[in-house]
Motif scaffolding. Structure first.
Motif: not given
Length: 125
Positions: A83-109
């Motif tokens: 939730l904290w990192v999603n406040r950034d613009d999704l087009d920035t280089p930092q957001a590049e790996g975000r889908p992988k993090s979300v998928h890992a979070f879904a599996a952990y959930t």
């Protein structure tokens, strides 16, 4: 279930290794570039998440009742971080790996949900 626990032990160790490498790189480059406070906070939260993932994996591999506490704590820190990192613009280089993090979070959930049901069936000691 023990194999899933071992998977999360390895995942936690890999995450902690990545944080350690980030800290070393930041320290080496600190004379050349300034490290943002947000990056330092993010690394600290990721390190805490890595410890909790490692602990949840150890507890699950041991089939300990502490797995419930560890998984819920790990889930909470991961949810807060995303939730904290999603406040950034999704087009920035930092957001590049975000889908992988979300998928890992879904599996952990999903695993957290499974762990929450295990005491009902007497699978944790």
């Amino acid at each position: 279930m023990r194999a899933i626990g071992v998977f999360y032990v390895l995942g936690g160790l890999m995450l902690l290794c990545q944080v350690w490498l980030n800290w070393r790189l930041q320290r080496a480059l600190s004379g050349v570039i300034a490290v943002r406070a947000d990056d330092r906070i993010a690394d600290g939260v990721i390190a805490l998440g890595g410890v909790l993932v490692l602990m949840s994996g150890v507890a699950l591999a041991a089939l300990s009742a502490w797995a419930v506490v560890a998984f819920v704590a790990g889930w909470a820190i991961q949810a807060g971080y995303l939730l904290w990192v999603n406040r950034d613009d999704l087009d920035t280089p930092q957001a590049e790996g975000r889908p992988k993090s979300v998928h890992a979070f879904a599996a952990y959930t999903a695993t957290t949900g499974l762990v929450l049901t295990m005491p009902l069936f007497g699978l944790l000691t």
